[in-house]
Design a protein around this motif. Structure first.
Motif, PDB file in Angstrom:
ATOM      1  N   ILE A  85       0.844  -1.266  -0.074  1.00 41.11           N
ATOM      2  CA  ILE A  85      -0.035  -0.115   0.181  1.00 41.11           C
ATOM      3  C   ILE A  85       0.711   1.450   0.196  1.00 41.11           C
ATOM      4  O   ILE A  85       2.078   1.287   0.469  1.00 41.11           O
ATOM      5  CB  ILE A  85      -0.839  -0.053   1.433  1.00 41.11           C
ATOM      6  N   TYR A  86       0.237   2.345  -0.325  1.00 38.64           N
ATOM      7  CA  TYR A  86       1.195   3.630  -0.461  1.00 38.64           C
ATOM      8  C   TYR A  86       2.052   3.902   0.407  1.00 38.64           C
ATOM      9  O   TYR A  86       3.408   4.204   0.438  1.00 38.64           O
ATOM     10  CB  TYR A  86       0.042   4.714  -0.976  1.00 38.64           C
ATOM     11  N   GLY A  87       1.459   3.914   1.583  1.00 34.88           N
ATOM     12  CA  GLY A  87       2.329   4.566   2.880  1.00 34.88           C
ATOM     13  C   GLY A  87       3.581   3.427   3.110  1.00 34.88           C
ATOM     14  O   GLY A  87       4.689   3.915   3.229  1.00 34.88           O
ATOM     15  N   LYS A  88       3.405   2.092   2.916  1.00 37.47           N
ATOM     16  CA  LYS A  88       4.419   1.155   3.130  1.00 37.47           C
ATOM     17  C   LYS A  88       5.287   1.502   2.035  1.00 37.47           C
ATOM     18  O   LYS A  88       6.811   1.327   2.070  1.00 37.47           O
ATOM     19  CB  LYS A  88       4.024  -0.252   3.188  1.00 37.47           C
ATOM     20  N   SER A  89       5.016   1.584   0.754  1.00 37.00           N
ATOM     21  CA  SER A  89       5.782   1.727  -0.640  1.00 37.00           C
ATOM     22  C   SER A  89       6.565   2.807  -0.118  1.00 37.00           C
ATOM     23  O   SER A  89       7.899   2.903  -0.433  1.00 37.00           O
ATOM     24  CB  SER A  89       4.864   1.807  -1.815  1.00 37.00           C
ATOM     25  N   LYS A  90       6.184   4.068   0.011  1.00 38.95           N
ATOM     26  CA  LYS A  90       7.053   5.312   0.217  1.00 38.95           C
ATOM     27  C   LYS A  90       7.989   5.003   1.486  1.00 38.95           C
ATOM     28  O   LYS A  90       8.919   5.518   1.325  1.00 38.95           O
ATOM     29  CB  LYS A  90       6.054   6.464   0.571  1.00 38.95           C
ATOM     30  N   ALA A  91       7.565   4.505   2.563  1.00 40.88           N
ATOM     31  CA  ALA A  91       8.368   4.319   3.632  1.00 40.88           C
ATOM     32  C   ALA A  91       9.636   3.639   3.322  1.00 40.88           C
ATOM     33  O   ALA A  91      10.868   3.668   3.605  1.00 40.88           O
ATOM     34  CB  ALA A  91       7.762   3.599   4.969  1.00 40.88           C
ATOM     35  N   GLN A  92       9.455   2.537   2.391  1.00 40.59           N
ATOM     36  CA  GLN A  92      10.501   1.604   1.773  1.00 40.59           C
ATOM     37  C   GLN A  92      11.494   2.441   0.781  1.00 40.59           C
ATOM     38  O   GLN A  92      12.715   2.375   0.890  1.00 40.59           O
ATOM     39  CB  GLN A  92      10.070   0.482   0.860  1.00 40.59           C
ATOM     40  N   ALA A  93      10.926   3.499   0.280  1.00 36.17           N
ATOM     41  CA  ALA A  93      11.595   4.236  -0.692  1.00 36.17           C
ATOM     42  C   ALA A  93      12.444   5.192   0.272  1.00 36.17           C
ATOM     43  O   ALA A  93      13.665   5.416  -0.075  1.00 36.17           O
ATOM     44  CB  ALA A  93      10.774   5.015  -1.574  1.00 36.17           C
ATOM     45  N   VAL A  94      11.984   5.741   1.284  1.00 37.51           N
ATOM     46  CA  VAL A  94      12.768   6.528   2.142  1.00 37.51           C
ATOM     47  C   VAL A  94      13.738   5.886   2.714  1.00 37.51           C
ATOM     48  O   VAL A  94      14.881   6.466   2.572  1.00 37.51           O
ATOM     49  CB  VAL A  94      11.883   7.151   3.216  1.00 37.51           C
ATOM     50  N   ALA A  95      13.736   4.622   3.371  1.00 35.20           N
ATOM     51  CA  ALA A  95      14.580   4.038   3.728  1.00 35.20           C
ATOM     52  C   ALA A  95      15.789   3.578   2.909  1.00 35.20           C
ATOM     53  O   ALA A  95      16.918   3.661   3.208  1.00 35.20           O
ATOM     54  CB  ALA A  95      14.108   2.597   4.290  1.00 35.20           C
ATOM     55  N   ASN A  96      15.248   3.111   1.664  1.00 35.41           N
ATOM     56  CA  ASN A  96      16.394   2.758   0.602  1.00 35.41           C
ATOM     57  C   ASN A  96      17.287   4.013   0.142  1.00 35.41           C
ATOM     58  O   ASN A  96      18.243   3.725   0.191  1.00 35.41           O
ATOM     59  CB  ASN A  96      15.688   2.204  -0.576  1.00 35.41           C
ATOM     60  N   THR A  97      16.411   4.971   0.186  1.00 39.57           N
ATOM     61  CA  THR A  97      17.385   6.242  -0.402  1.00 39.57           C
ATOM     62  C   THR A  97      18.374   6.736   0.714  1.00 39.57           C
ATOM     63  O   THR A  97      19.512   6.931   0.599  1.00 39.57           O
ATOM     64  CB  THR A  97      16.373   7.562  -0.612  1.00 39.57           C
ATOM     65  N   ARG A  98      17.733   6.587   1.944  1.00 33.86           N
ATOM     66  CA  ARG A  98      18.789   6.763   3.149  1.00 33.86           C
ATOM     67  C   ARG A  98      19.915   5.919   3.329  1.00 33.86           C
ATOM     68  O   ARG A  98      20.961   6.481   3.429  1.00 33.86           O
ATOM     69  CB  ARG A  98      17.953   6.995   4.482  1.00 33.86           C
ATOM     70  N   GLY A  99      19.588   4.537   3.084  1.00 36.09           N
ATOM     71  CA  GLY A  99      20.589   3.716   3.072  1.00 36.09           C
ATOM     72  C   GLY A  99      21.484   4.029   2.095  1.00 36.09           C
ATOM     73  O   GLY A  99      22.873   3.771   2.256  1.00 36.09           O
ATOM     74  N   LEU A 100      21.336   4.252   0.737  1.00 35.97           N
ATOM     75  CA  LEU A 100      22.218   4.348  -0.258  1.00 35.97           C
ATOM     76  C   LEU A 100      23.067   5.581  -0.070  1.00 35.97           C
ATOM     77  O   LEU A 100      24.390   5.660  -0.333  1.00 35.97           O
ATOM     78  CB  LEU A 100      21.628   4.490  -1.668  1.00 35.97           C
TER      79      LEU A 100
END
Length: 295
Positions: A83-98
C-alpha cells in the motif's frame, strides 16, 4: 630576535621536511568517489527503477556526478506489492541507506535528492529529516533537492514556476525543509492535484492523509498527527457541525470526484517535459540544469 626566530623556524622546517616529517596532508578521496551523488526516486508504478520523467532530468550531468536510481515497490493499493504508505516508507529507507553507504566510503561526496510523484514524496521526507536534524546525514552533506509533483508540497516550499494556491494532496510537511530550504526546490503544474490540491477540498485531503498514513514512514508520524489536527481544526472553524456535514456530504464529494477525474483525464501529472516554469524552460530542463550545476 624575531628575525632570528623566523630564520630558525625556516631552517627547522626545511630539515624536518627532508626527513619526511613535513605537515601531513589529508588522505585523498578513495578512487571512484564522485563530487555529487544524485539519488533519483521514480514515481508510482515505475517498478522502482524505471526512470520515467527523471530520465531526462538526470541525463548528461557531467563526469563529476554519479546517478543512482532508488529501487522500491512503487505501488499504491492493497492488492499490489505494498500500500502507498508502506511503499513510500520503503523508498525513504532505501534512499537513506544508499546515501549513508556512499558517505561512509566517500565522506567528501555531496548528496543530491530528486524525485517525481511518490518518489518526490519520499525524497522530500528524507530531505525534511536531514534539514531538521533528524537524520544521520548532516545538512551540509546535501548539495540540493528537486521535487517534481510532490504530494506533500507546502506553501512554504521554494516553488519554481507560477504561484500555487493549494498544497500537496497528502498534506504538507509541517516541519518543512529546515536548513535545506535554501537549496530545496519544488516544481508543480498548477492543475496537478497531487501537488496542488485546493485547501477546501477536505474529502480529497482526508483521502490523501489516509494514503500517507497507511503503514507510514516512522519519522513522519508526528507530522501526520499534526496534519490531522489541522484538518479537524479547519473543519471546526467552518461554522459548526452543520457546516462540517455539508463540507463532507455527498454533494461536495461528487464535486471533488469530478474535479479529480478531470485532472486525471487531463494528463497534467505527466506533462513536466512540456510544462514551462520559466519562458522557454520546462520543468524537466530546469531540474536538469540545477543538478548539472551542483558539481
Amino acid at each position: 630576535m624575531r628575525r632570528i626566530l623566523a630564520i630558525m623556524c625556516t631552517l627547522l622546517c626545511a630539515v624536518l621536511g627532508g626527513f619526511g616529517l613535513s605537515t601531513p596532508r589529508a588522505d585523498a578521496a578513495p578512487a571512484g568517489c564522485p563530487e555529487i551523488y544524485v539519488l533519483a526516486v521514480p514515481g508510482t508504478w515505475s517498478n522502482g527503477v524505471s526512470p520515467g520523467v527523471l530520465g531526462a532530468v538526470t541525463s548528461g550531468l557531467g563526469p563529476e556526478t554519479r546517478v543512482q536510481y532508488v529501487g522500491y515497490d512503487a505501488t499504491a493499493f492493497p492488492w499490489e506489492k505494498a500500500i502507498y504508505g508502506k511503499s513510500k516508507a520503503q523508498a525513504v529507507a532505501n534512499t537513506r541507506g544508499l546515501a549513508l553507504q556512499m558517505l561512509a566510503r566517500c565522506p567528501g561526496t555531496r548528496i543530491a535528492l530528486v524525485g517525481y510523484s511518490q518518489g518526490a514524496d519520499a525524497a522530500g521526507d528524507l530531505a525534511s529529516e536531514i534539514g531538521t536534524g533528524r537524520a544521520m546525514i548532516r545538512p551540509g552533506q546535501v548539495a540540493g533537492v528537486v521535487l517534481i509533483s510532490d504530494p506533500r508540497r507546502s506553501r512554504k516550499d521554494n516553488v519554481v514556476g507560477p504561484a500555487l494556491r493549494g498544497e500537496g494532496s497528502g498534506g504538507p510537511r509541517l516541519d518543512g525543509m529546515g536548513w535545506l530550504l535554501p537549496r530545496a526546490f519544488t516544481l508543480c503544474e498548477p492543475t496537478d492535484m497531487y501537488c496542488n490540491t485546493p485547501r477546501d477540498f477536505y474529502i480529497t485531503r482526508i483521502a490523501g492523509y489516509l494514503a500517507e498514513t497507511s503503514d507510514p514512514t516512522p519519522s513522519q508520524i508526528l507530522q501526520y498527527q499534526a496534519e490531522a489536527a489541522v484538518i479537524v481544526r479547519e473543519l471546526l472553524t467552518l461554522g459548526g457541525p452543520g457546516a462540517i456535514v455539508q463540507e463532507l456530504g455527498n454533494k461536495r464529494a461528487r464535486e471533488q470526484i469530478i474535479s479529480f477525474n478531470k485532472f486525471l483525464q487531463s494528463g497534467s501529472h505527466g506533462t513536466y517535459g512540456d510544462f514551462q516554469v520559466k519562458p522557454g524552460v520546462s520543468a524537466v530542463t530546469w531540474a536538469n540544469r540545477f543538478l548539472a550545476g551542483l558539481a
